[in-house]
Design a protein around this motif. Structure first.
Motif, PDB file in Angstrom:
ATOM      1  N   ARG A   1       0.084  -0.133  21.710  1.00 18.14           N
ATOM      2  CA  ARG A   1      -0.128   0.265  20.310  1.00 18.14           C
ATOM      3  C   ARG A   1      -0.097   1.783  20.170  1.00 18.14           C
ATOM      4  N   TRP A   2      -0.762   2.473  21.109  1.00 20.35           N
ATOM      5  CA  TRP A   2      -0.798   3.939  21.086  1.00 20.35           C
ATOM      6  C   TRP A   2       0.621   4.510  21.215  1.00 20.35           C
ATOM      7  N   SER A   3       1.434   3.897  22.115  1.00 17.82           N
ATOM      8  CA  SER A   3       2.778   4.446  22.337  1.00 17.82           C
ATOM      9  C   SER A   3       3.672   4.251  21.109  1.00 17.82           C
ATOM     10  N   GLY A   4       3.336   3.282  20.253  1.00 16.74           N
ATOM     11  CA  GLY A   4       4.225   2.999  19.131  1.00 16.74           C
ATOM     12  C   GLY A   4       3.684   3.385  17.768  1.00 16.74           C
ATOM     13  N   GLU A   5       2.479   3.997  17.701  1.00 15.09           N
ATOM     14  CA  GLU A   5       1.883   4.181  16.362  1.00 15.09           C
ATOM     15  C   GLU A   5       2.667   5.146  15.467  1.00 15.09           C
ATOM     16  N   LYS A   6       3.181   6.249  16.060  1.00 16.79           N
ATOM     17  CA  LYS A   6       3.962   7.196  15.242  1.00 16.79           C
ATOM     18  C   LYS A   6       5.285   6.571  14.820  1.00 16.79           C
ATOM     19  N   LEU A   7       5.904   5.866  15.760  1.00 15.09           N
ATOM     20  CA  LEU A   7       7.202   5.236  15.499  1.00 15.09           C
ATOM     21  C   LEU A   7       7.109   4.198  14.387  1.00 15.09           C
ATOM     22  N   THR A   8       6.137   3.284  14.492  1.00 14.80           N
ATOM     23  CA  THR A   8       6.071   2.200  13.511  1.00 14.80           C
ATOM     24  C   THR A   8       5.696   2.738  12.127  1.00 14.80           C
ATOM     25  N   ALA A   9       4.856   3.783  12.091  1.00  7.88           N
ATOM     26  CA  ALA A   9       4.524   4.385  10.784  1.00  7.88           C
ATOM     27  C   ALA A   9       5.791   4.959  10.145  1.00  7.88           C
ATOM     28  N   PHE A  10       6.606   5.633  10.939  1.00  8.59           N
ATOM     29  CA  PHE A  10       7.836   6.225  10.397  1.00  8.59           C
ATOM     30  C   PHE A  10       8.815   5.134   9.944  1.00  8.59           C
ATOM     31  N   LEU A  11       9.013   4.103  10.782  1.00  9.46           N
ATOM     32  CA  LEU A  11       9.984   3.054  10.430  1.00  9.46           C
ATOM     33  C   LEU A  11       9.556   2.299   9.172  1.00  9.46           C
ATOM     34  N   ALA A  12       8.240   2.090   9.018  1.00 12.49           N
ATOM     35  CA  ALA A  12       7.752   1.412   7.812  1.00 12.49           C
ATOM     36  C   ALA A  12       8.034   2.287   6.579  1.00 12.49           C
ATOM     37  N   GLN A  13       7.778   3.584   6.697  1.00 14.83           N
ATOM     38  CA  GLN A  13       8.051   4.517   5.592  1.00 14.83           C
ATOM     39  C   GLN A  13       9.530   4.551   5.230  1.00 14.83           C
ATOM     40  N   ALA A  14      10.383   4.434   6.277  1.00 14.13           N
ATOM     41  CA  ALA A  14      11.835   4.490   6.050  1.00 14.13           C
ATOM     42  C   ALA A  14      12.390   3.165   5.530  1.00 14.13           C
ATOM     43  N   GLY A  15      11.520   2.149   5.374  1.00 12.76           N
ATOM     44  CA  GLY A  15      11.960   0.848   4.867  1.00 12.76           C
ATOM     45  C   GLY A  15      12.538  -0.041   5.949  1.00 12.76           C
ATOM     46  N   MET A  16      12.294   0.308   7.238  1.00 13.54           N
ATOM     47  CA  MET A  16      12.885  -0.475   8.324  1.00 13.54           C
ATOM     48  C   MET A  16      11.909  -1.492   8.937  1.00 13.54           C
ATOM     49  N   ILE A  17      10.654  -1.520   8.436  1.00 12.98           N
ATOM     50  CA  ILE A  17       9.745  -2.616   8.829  1.00 12.98           C
ATOM     51  C   ILE A  17       9.173  -3.192   7.542  1.00 12.98           C
ATOM     52  N   GLY A  18       9.509  -4.449   7.269  1.00 11.79           N
ATOM     53  CA  GLY A  18       8.977  -5.112   6.073  1.00 11.79           C
ATOM     54  C   GLY A  18       8.013  -6.209   6.492  1.00 11.79           C
ATOM     55  N   ARG A  19       7.456  -6.885   5.490  1.00  9.39           N
ATOM     56  CA  ARG A  19       6.473  -7.937   5.748  1.00  9.39           C
ATOM     57  C   ARG A  19       7.049  -9.027   6.665  1.00  9.39           C
ATOM     58  N   LEU A  20       8.322  -9.376   6.428  1.00 10.41           N
ATOM     59  CA  LEU A  20       8.933 -10.481   7.176  1.00 10.41           C
ATOM     60  C   LEU A  20       9.162 -10.158   8.654  1.00 10.41           C
ATOM     61  N   GLN A  21       9.200  -8.871   8.987  1.00 10.11           N
ATOM     62  CA  GLN A  21       9.476  -8.511  10.396  1.00 10.11           C
ATOM     63  C   GLN A  21       8.206  -8.225  11.185  1.00 10.11           C
ATOM     64  N   ARG A  22       7.070  -8.266  10.514  1.00  7.58           N
ATOM     65  CA  ARG A  22       5.859  -7.819  11.205  1.00  7.58           C
ATOM     66  C   ARG A  22       5.523  -8.669  12.427  1.00  7.58           C
ATOM     67  N   HIS A  23       5.884  -9.994  12.372  1.00  9.19           N
ATOM     68  CA  HIS A  23       5.550 -10.821  13.544  1.00  9.19           C
ATOM     69  C   HIS A  23       6.330 -10.379  14.779  1.00  9.19           C
ATOM     70  N   TRP A  24       7.600  -9.910  14.582  1.00  9.82           N
ATOM     71  CA  TRP A  24       8.373  -9.422  15.733  1.00  9.82           C
ATOM     72  C   TRP A  24       7.752  -8.137  16.280  1.00  9.82           C
TER      73      TRP A  24
END
Ligand SMILES: [Fe+2]
Ligand SMILES: [Fe+2]
Length: 300
Positions: free
Chosen positions: A269-292
């Motif tokens: 989680r620590w290694s990915g926290e900056k990445l996932t925050a950025f991808l969500a902001q950029a519209g690349m992580i939506g509700r439907l992809q959260r399980h992946w």
């Protein structure tokens, strides 16, 4: 017609060595002394970041076995680094070939990045051998999956996946650079790598935001899904299943304990926290992809 004997075969490794000596790069570019001996009793990565750290199995292991685990997890991590960077180079080359923008600053930088990644792959490969390990390669199924998925990616998923590979590794490697308990060879390789990766991250973030702002909703939705599944497959390659048997552990038990290990979950989680925050902001992580993304371990 006179019979001619077939050409004499030469040792391919010997020919490659001779050609490397005569070539200007990329192999001679790194300043590392590869002949310095690698001690067997010094950590190959930070112990707290190992998949079994803090588990009951970890408590049963002696110090030498723990250091061996760090050697093989690092070899697996670097092997996955080579594989994912090779995949990234293919994607960048394909993206450039279809864009037709040859010679402008963006395509020139994309080619520069391919050259950087080529050097990184050479450096990681040498490091694996210097550590006394053999590379850990992904299964044939995973390799074929990537070949198929690679035909579906647009620049949105190319740059999002570039960030998945680069930002997660970057965070772990920066920590290693500062940790004096870790082998000097590993720290030096990580130091050289993070310096160049910082530029790649900045390029990929800019390109991703630029492209996402112009993408249609259906296109964005498809690329979001592809990115999520591909991130899961790519990140799953970092700890090869053979790592545990290489250090004399029961692989089934080791995998089970690693999966349930709260320390390792926290590391992911620590290694990915900056990445996932950025991808969500950029519209690349939506509700439907959260399980992946949860399955990658990067999201809680
Ligand atoms: Fe790299
Ligand atoms: Fe990179």
């Amino acid at each position: 017609m006179t019979h001619r004997p077939p050409p004499r075969t030469q040792d391919p490794a010997g020919v490659a060595q001779r050609l490397l000596r005569a070539s200007p790069g990329p192999a001679p570019a790194d300043p590392i002394d590869w002949d310095t001996p690698v001690p067997d009793d010094v950590w190959f990565c930070r112990p707290e970041r190992l998949s079994l750290y803090g588990t009951p199995l970890w408590e049963e292991m002696d110090q030498q076995q723990r250091v061996e685990l760090s050697r093989h997890e690092m070899a697996s991590f670097m092997s996955a680094g080579i594989w994912t960077e090779l995949c990234l180079m293919q994607l960048l080359a394909r993206h450039m070939a279809s864009s037709g923008n040859f010679g402008d600053s963006r395509s020139t930088y994309a080619l520069t990045e391919v050259a950087d990644e080529t050097r990184h792959c050479v450096m990681f490969g040498r490091m694996i051998h210097a550590m006394g390990c053999s590379p850990y390669t992904p299964s044939a199924v995973v390799q074929r999956l990537f070949t198929f998925a690679g035909t579906l990616y647009s620049e949105l998923s190319v740059f999002a996946l570039a960030l998945v590979i680069e930002e997660v590794n970057d965070r772990l490697q920066r920590e290693i650079v500062r940790d004096e308990r870790v082998q000097p060879l590993v720290r030096e390789v990580c130091r050289l790598h993070v310096t160049e990766e910082a530029r790649h991250v900045s390029f990929a973030r800019t390109e991703l935001l630029h492209t996402a702002a112009r993408a249609s909703r259906p296109h964005l939705a498809l690329q979001r899904e592809l990115t999520a599944v591909s991130a899961y497959v790519a990140l799953a390659q970092r700890i090869h299943p053979d790592v545990y048997s290489a250090v004399g552990l029961d692989p089934a038990r080791a995998r089970r304990e690693a999966r349930g290990n709260p320390h390792y979950r926290q590391t992911l989680r620590w290694s990915g926290e900056k990445l996932t925050a950025f991808l969500a902001q950029a519209g690349m992580i939506g509700r439907l992809q959260r399980h992946w993304w949860r399955r990658t371990g990067l999201l809680p």
